[in-house]
Design a protein around this motif. Structure first.
Motif, PDB file in Angstrom:
ATOM      1  N   ILE A  90       0.949  -1.224   0.009  1.00  0.00           N
ATOM      2  CA  ILE A  90      -0.183   0.044   0.119  1.00  0.00           C
ATOM      3  C   ILE A  90       0.571   1.198  -0.095  1.00  0.00           C
ATOM      4  O   ILE A  90       0.459   2.423  -0.536  1.00  0.00           O
ATOM      5  N   LEU A  91       2.121   1.157   0.480  1.00  0.00           N
ATOM      6  CA  LEU A  91       2.933   2.217   0.607  1.00  0.00           C
ATOM      7  C   LEU A  91       3.888   2.391  -0.669  1.00  0.00           C
ATOM      8  O   LEU A  91       4.393   3.501  -0.858  1.00  0.00           O
ATOM      9  N   THR A 132      -0.223   6.980   0.010  1.00  0.00           N
ATOM     10  CA  THR A 132      -0.637   5.568  -0.395  1.00  0.00           C
ATOM     11  C   THR A 132      -1.264   5.885  -1.812  1.00  0.00           C
ATOM     12  O   THR A 132      -1.798   6.734  -1.932  1.00  0.00           O
ATOM     13  N   SER A 154      -6.295   5.400   4.638  1.00  0.00           N
ATOM     14  CA  SER A 154      -6.159   5.458   3.160  1.00  0.00           C
ATOM     15  C   SER A 154      -7.487   5.305   2.425  1.00  0.00           C
ATOM     16  O   SER A 154      -7.670   5.817   1.461  1.00  0.00           O
TER      17      SER A 154
END
Length: 284
Positions: A66-67, A96, A125
């Motif tokens: 996700i990062l 993200t 996010s």
């Protein structure tokens, strides 16, 4: 992302399946019919023959995904450090990709298991975030018990064994009766969300955990590959206590009724894949 126009934006669905082996999918040549729906997607798209994970555990690999970053940038090289870092909210400069999509007027949602319920970066996010409560997870009790037993130096074999036997019974009950993080329950929630947001564009991420041990596919998937013509190795392995290295044996945390037959556990794993594959068909 700056090049994306505001009109005619495509909706995006990301499916991730925990602990899934490529060599147990039909599209990679597996003999059992574990993945007809996934295979159909492959026939209409692209298939990769090589992929490398940035992390060695669910915590680190999902977080880094996700990062869109690297484990060494976030102190996630080890399993314990990965769990600790997952509880933190990364600095704002680590944006993200769901957040990037939010800025492009996407509706974003995540549905998945309890292991991600405490990941602050996921909560931050997505417009909508839904994860199974930790107390309904099949994978939370043993690591927590081991952590506290080690922390308070409880190393007497009989005490530890009694505790782990009790936890195994509780895990068996959760596996049998709780639908909290089962693939069909996750899919049902996701399909309802899709109907409510089908005007789009949206980004939907589903993470399935059923292929992670301990295996417990529901009927008929727990029997669909049992004693078929594919596996007849006759191989048996000892059941190993949770404090021992698992190489060369079956961890007692996933052993069922003292079964030592390797073919049995492979059939349950493959049944879990087929169970998830059925849910993939409902989504697509």
């Amino acid at each position: 992302m700056d090049k994306i126009n505001s009109g005619n934006l495509p909706s995006i669905i990301l499916l991730s399946i925990d602990s899934l082996r490529a060599d147990h999918l039909g599209c990679y040549g597996y003999k059992r019919n574990t993945s007809p729906n996934i295979d159909n997607i492959v026939n209409e798209g692209l298939i990769f023959t090589q992929a490398v994970s940035n992390g060695t555990s669910t915590d680190s690999s999902i977080m880094i995904s996700i990062l869109t970053s690297y484990v060494f940038k976030h102190n996630m090289l080890g399993r314990l450090s990965s769990k600790v870092e997952a509880l933190k909210d990364p600095l704002p400069e680590f944006i993200t990709f769901p957040e990037l999509l939010n800025n492009k007027n996407y509706r974003t949602a995540f549905f998945g298991p309890a292991i991600i319920a405490s990941f602050k970066v996921f909560m931050r996010s997505f417009n909508f975030f839904s994860a199974c409560p930790a107390y309904l997870s099949k994978n939370m009790l043993f690591p927590l018990a081991r952590y506290f037993l080690d922390k308070y130096n409880i190393r007497f074999g009989i005490i530890r064994k009694i505790i782990f036997v009790m936890l195994k019974k509780i895990t068996t009950i959760i596996l049998r009766y709780s639908k909290g993080e089962r693939a069909d329950f996750v899919t049902d929630k996701a399909t309802r969300w899709i109907k409510e947001n089908k005007s789009g564009p949206f980004f939907l991420w589903l993470h399935y955990l059923d292929t992670h041990a301990p295996y417990g596919p529901p009927e008929p998937f727990n029997k669909i590959f049992l004693k078929d013509d594919i596996y007849h190795t006759g191989q048996k392995l000892p059941i190993l206590h949770i404090d021992k290295v698992y190489a060369g044996g079956i961890p007692d945390s996933i052993a069922e009724n003292n079964i030592t037959d390797v073919d049995y556990y492979i059939s349950q794993y493959d049944g879990a894949i087929r169970f998830i594959d059925e849910q993939v068909g409902k989504i697509m």
